[in-house]
Motif scaffolding. Structure first.
Motif, PDB file in Angstrom:
ATOM      1  N   MET A 129      -8.024  -4.324  12.037  1.00  0.00           N
ATOM      2  CA  MET A 129      -6.481  -4.234  12.144  1.00  0.00           C
ATOM      3  C   MET A 129      -5.791  -5.403  12.270  1.00  0.00           C
ATOM      4  O   MET A 129      -4.737  -5.373  11.847  1.00  0.00           O
ATOM      5  N   ALA A 130      -6.279  -6.439  13.034  1.00  0.00           N
ATOM      6  CA  ALA A 130      -5.450  -7.567  13.452  1.00  0.00           C
ATOM      7  C   ALA A 130      -5.446  -8.256  12.161  1.00  0.00           C
ATOM      8  O   ALA A 130      -4.329  -8.935  11.916  1.00  0.00           O
ATOM      9  N   THR A 131      -6.560  -8.552  11.595  1.00  0.00           N
ATOM     10  CA  THR A 131      -6.286  -9.257  10.079  1.00  0.00           C
ATOM     11  C   THR A 131      -5.433  -8.697   9.169  1.00  0.00           C
ATOM     12  O   THR A 131      -4.721  -9.188   8.344  1.00  0.00           O
ATOM     13  N   LEU A 132      -5.551  -7.155   9.157  1.00  0.00           N
ATOM     14  CA  LEU A 132      -4.864  -6.573   8.076  1.00  0.00           C
ATOM     15  C   LEU A 132      -3.316  -6.627   8.415  1.00  0.00           C
ATOM     16  O   LEU A 132      -2.395  -7.076   7.332  1.00  0.00           O
ATOM     17  N   CYS A 133      -2.853  -6.687   9.567  1.00  0.00           N
ATOM     18  CA  CYS A 133      -1.447  -6.885  10.255  1.00  0.00           C
ATOM     19  C   CYS A 133      -1.042  -8.132   9.805  1.00  0.00           C
ATOM     20  O   CYS A 133       0.022  -8.183   9.545  1.00  0.00           O
ATOM     21  N   PHE A 134      -1.909  -9.158  10.065  1.00  0.00           N
ATOM     22  CA  PHE A 134      -1.605 -10.392   9.974  1.00  0.00           C
ATOM     23  C   PHE A 134      -1.009 -10.783   8.398  1.00  0.00           C
ATOM     24  O   PHE A 134      -0.141 -11.451   8.059  1.00  0.00           O
ATOM     25  N   PHE A 135      -2.095 -10.327   7.537  1.00  0.00           N
ATOM     26  CA  PHE A 135      -1.735 -10.443   6.078  1.00  0.00           C
ATOM     27  C   PHE A 135      -0.491  -9.823   5.331  1.00  0.00           C
ATOM     28  O   PHE A 135       0.123 -10.104   4.660  1.00  0.00           O
ATOM     29  N   ARG A 136      -0.481  -8.374   6.262  1.00  0.00           N
ATOM     30  CA  ARG A 136       0.640  -7.611   5.746  1.00  0.00           C
ATOM     31  C   ARG A 136       1.938  -8.182   6.097  1.00  0.00           C
ATOM     32  O   ARG A 136       2.861  -7.969   5.435  1.00  0.00           O
ATOM     33  N   PHE A 137       2.070  -8.884   7.170  1.00  0.00           N
ATOM     34  CA  PHE A 137       3.271  -9.445   7.576  1.00  0.00           C
ATOM     35  C   PHE A 137       3.644 -10.536   6.491  1.00  0.00           C
ATOM     36  O   PHE A 137       4.903 -10.619   6.115  1.00  0.00           O
ATOM     37  N   TRP A 138       2.657 -11.451   6.189  1.00  0.00           N
ATOM     38  CA  TRP A 138       2.949 -12.453   5.217  1.00  0.00           C
ATOM     39  C   TRP A 138       3.281 -11.834   3.825  1.00  0.00           C
ATOM     40  O   TRP A 138       3.945 -12.330   2.962  1.00  0.00           O
ATOM     41  N   LEU A 139       2.475 -10.753   3.571  1.00  0.00           N
ATOM     42  CA  LEU A 139       2.850 -10.229   2.313  1.00  0.00           C
ATOM     43  C   LEU A 139       4.378  -9.517   2.282  1.00  0.00           C
ATOM     44  O   LEU A 139       5.038  -9.735   1.246  1.00  0.00           O
ATOM     45  N   GLY A 140       4.844  -9.098   3.298  1.00  0.00           N
ATOM     46  CA  GLY A 140       6.132  -8.626   3.475  1.00  0.00           C
ATOM     47  C   GLY A 140       7.081  -9.599   3.398  1.00  0.00           C
ATOM     48  O   GLY A 140       8.292  -9.497   2.745  1.00  0.00           O
ATOM     49  N   PHE A 141       6.608 -10.910   4.019  1.00  0.00           N
ATOM     50  CA  PHE A 141       7.598 -11.910   3.766  1.00  0.00           C
ATOM     51  C   PHE A 141       7.812 -12.421   2.556  1.00  0.00           C
ATOM     52  O   PHE A 141       9.124 -12.714   1.929  1.00  0.00           O
ATOM     53  N   GLY A 142       6.650 -12.440   1.580  1.00  0.00           N
ATOM     54  CA  GLY A 142       6.896 -12.784   0.205  1.00  0.00           C
ATOM     55  C   GLY A 142       7.912 -11.503  -0.484  1.00  0.00           C
ATOM     56  O   GLY A 142       8.626 -12.079  -1.423  1.00  0.00           O
TER      57      GLY A 142
END
Length: 539
Positions: A129-142
């Protein structure tokens, strides 16, 4: 009224251009970004139930596991936080560095993070969940960067007669993105369900979750990288918009050369006129200046407030969707299905809603925006959303009875039809038209970020608000709320406020961008946009 100076030749050629091939390639290139945005943002809701089963099932429990409230909020919400940050940052950067240069960066970020979010590491629930959230934050940023840039690029490339339809068509690809997410999830879950047969949870809890189910959600999330990667090459080949090159970068030669290629005509570089226009005091005020507040302050308040209010209502729909589908029997109780079959059922329901109300609403806007105007569509949309929300809320008990459930779904679908044939599309179009070129991308980013703040209120505020008032009937881990009925009444009030704030937004139908922003006006006259509130209502 101001005396309007003669428009720069390159820009008037763009304004008067007949609809031609390059308009459609621009729609597809910008639109594929939006397809990806919607796919990535909405596909998470298809797999959250599966994530709960895989990582949070307790042995011997009567019901399969579900994500705890704080994890569910993080997984669903972290992309919104990223999007909001990306809209502000890339919106500002698009005015500083140029639309095109920043456009490639956002796309690469989306491709890399889409793939990475499916590779989230570790075996423990926390690690995944932590890594999923990390990458989804940067995905959202893009994804956030795509909003102001796509809108601005399309608006600056368009002619004045069909500009609304072109910008709305880019946004309408969002509908296909949601649909695409549903279809990919249907195919993947059907294939896995067929290949790895498993009993329902109530029959055999341990066997209902096959180990291969862990691949299902990863494939669905990673697929979002494909459409974005396919358009990268075309995005890089697109020339910078003439309005940025001429009015912001002050390079008349380059603007004329770029647009000569695009329009297949010979255009001369009018360097003197560009210098004259860009050095005028009226075209040099910044975002935080008194002049901006005087000319565009109310417009920015109008675009931010309407987008904020709309998104509260628009994103709260995702909450009620699951309850509604379960309520009308579209999705059977979780215990009566195996893990992969549940993904199939949820995807089927979301795909049907997208097909019937989401996609048609967007294209109605594309068809009518340059006929009815932005103002009329936005006002009408908010009005009907208010009416349908109250019609659902006031006799709420009546709708929950079995024979009336289909009526509830029809009313509910109509609410979202009028969100899309209404403010959801117009709040995206208008900020790309009414602000000056050097601040256009920034102001669009600010408006869009206000929208995402509304989305967070809608998605989380209402997640807690919609809980039952009886503590014994709330979802696991949630405190009692005000109940669905009062939540719907609140949403009705919010839509009504959106209707009122719409009066701050000017009509931009059929005018050139420079005419709207007062960028090519004589300093002697008052600017047209300042001419008072009567300009707000369609002319």
């Amino acid at each position: 009224m101001a005396r309007t100076e003669q428009q720069i030749g390159v820009l008037s050629a763009l304004d008067a251009a007949k609809t031609q091939w390059y308009h459609f390639t621009a729609i597809v290139i910008a639109g594929m970004g939006f397809f990806t945005d919607a796919y990535d943002l909405f596909c998470i809701s298809l797999v959250t139930k599966l994530l709960g089963r895989i990582y949070y099932t307790v042995e011997g429990a009567p019901k399969p596991g579900s994500l705890p409230p704080n994890v569910a909020a993080a997984v669903n919400g972290v992309a919104f936080v990223g999007t909001l940050s990306g809209q502000l940052f890339f919106g500002w950067l698009g005015d500083k560095m140029g639309r095109k240069r920043v456009y490639g960066i956002t796309l690469l970020l989306m491709v890399v993070c889409s793939i990475a979010s499916g590779l989230s590491f570790g075996k423990s629930p926390k690690g995944v969940m932590a890594t999923l959230c990390f990458f989804r934050f940067w995905l959202g940023f893009g994804i956030g960067g795509d909003y102001p840039l796509s809108a601005t690029i399309m608006s600056e490339y368009s002619n004045k007669k069909t500009r609304g339809a072109f910008v709305a068509a880019v946004f309408a690809m969002q509908g296909f993105g949601i649909l695409g997410g549903g279809i990919v999830a249907l195919i993947v879950s059907a294939a896995f369900d067929h290949a790895f047969k498993a009993p329902a949870y109530s029959v055999n809890a341990a066997a209902s979750l096959v180990p291969q189910a862990d691949y299902v959600w990863r494939i669905i999330l990673m697929f979002g990288a494909l459409p974005a990667a396919m358009t990268y090459y075309w995005r890089m080949k697109m020339p910078e918009t003439a309005r940025y090159t001429a009015l912001v970068a002050k390079n008349a030669k380059q603007a004329a050369a770029d647009m000569s290629k695009v329009l297949n005509v010979t255009l001369e570089a009018e360097e003197d006129k560009v210098i004259q226009l860009t050095t005028k005091q009226a075209n040099s005020f910044g975002l935080f200046s008194k002049e901006f507040a005087k000319r565009h302050g109310l417009h920015l308040l109008g675009t931010t407030s309407t987008w904020f209010l709309l998104d509260i209502a628009f994103y709260s729909q995702n909450l009620f969707q699951k309850d509604i589908f379960s309520g009308i029997g579209w999705i059977p109780p979780a215990a009566s299905m195996n893990a992969i079959h549940e993904v199939y059922k949820i995807a089927r329901a979301q795909t049907l809603i997208a097909l019937c109300s989401t996609v048609p609403g967007y294209w109605f806007t594309v068809a009518f925006i340059d006929i009815m105007g932005r103002f009329a569509i936005q006002l009408m949309g908010f009005f009907f959303m208010t009416v349908f929300m109250f019609a659902l809320a006031i006799p709420y008990h009546h709708w929950t009875l079995k024979p009336n459930r289909i009526g509830f779904v029809i009313m509910y679908s109509l609410t979202f039809f009028f969100a899309n044939f209404g403010p959801n599309a117009t709040t995206f179009v208008v900020p790309a038209e009414i602000f000056p070129a050097r601040l256009r991308s920034t102001c669009h980013g600010i408006s869009a970020a206000a929208g995402k703040a509304g989305a967070m209120v809608g998605a989380f505020g209402f997640l807690y608000a919609a809980q039952n008032r009886d503590p014994s009937k709330t979802d696991a881990g949630y405190p009692p709320g005000i109940g669905i009925r009062y939540s719907l009444i609140m949403l009705g009030v919010i839509n009504f406020l959106g209707m009122l704030f719409t009066f701050l937004v000017p009509e931009s139908k059929g005018k050139s961008l420079e005419e709207l922003t007062g960028e090519n006006e004589d300093e002697a006259g008052e600017t047209e946009l300042q001419a008072g509130p009567h300009r707000t209502v369609p002319v």
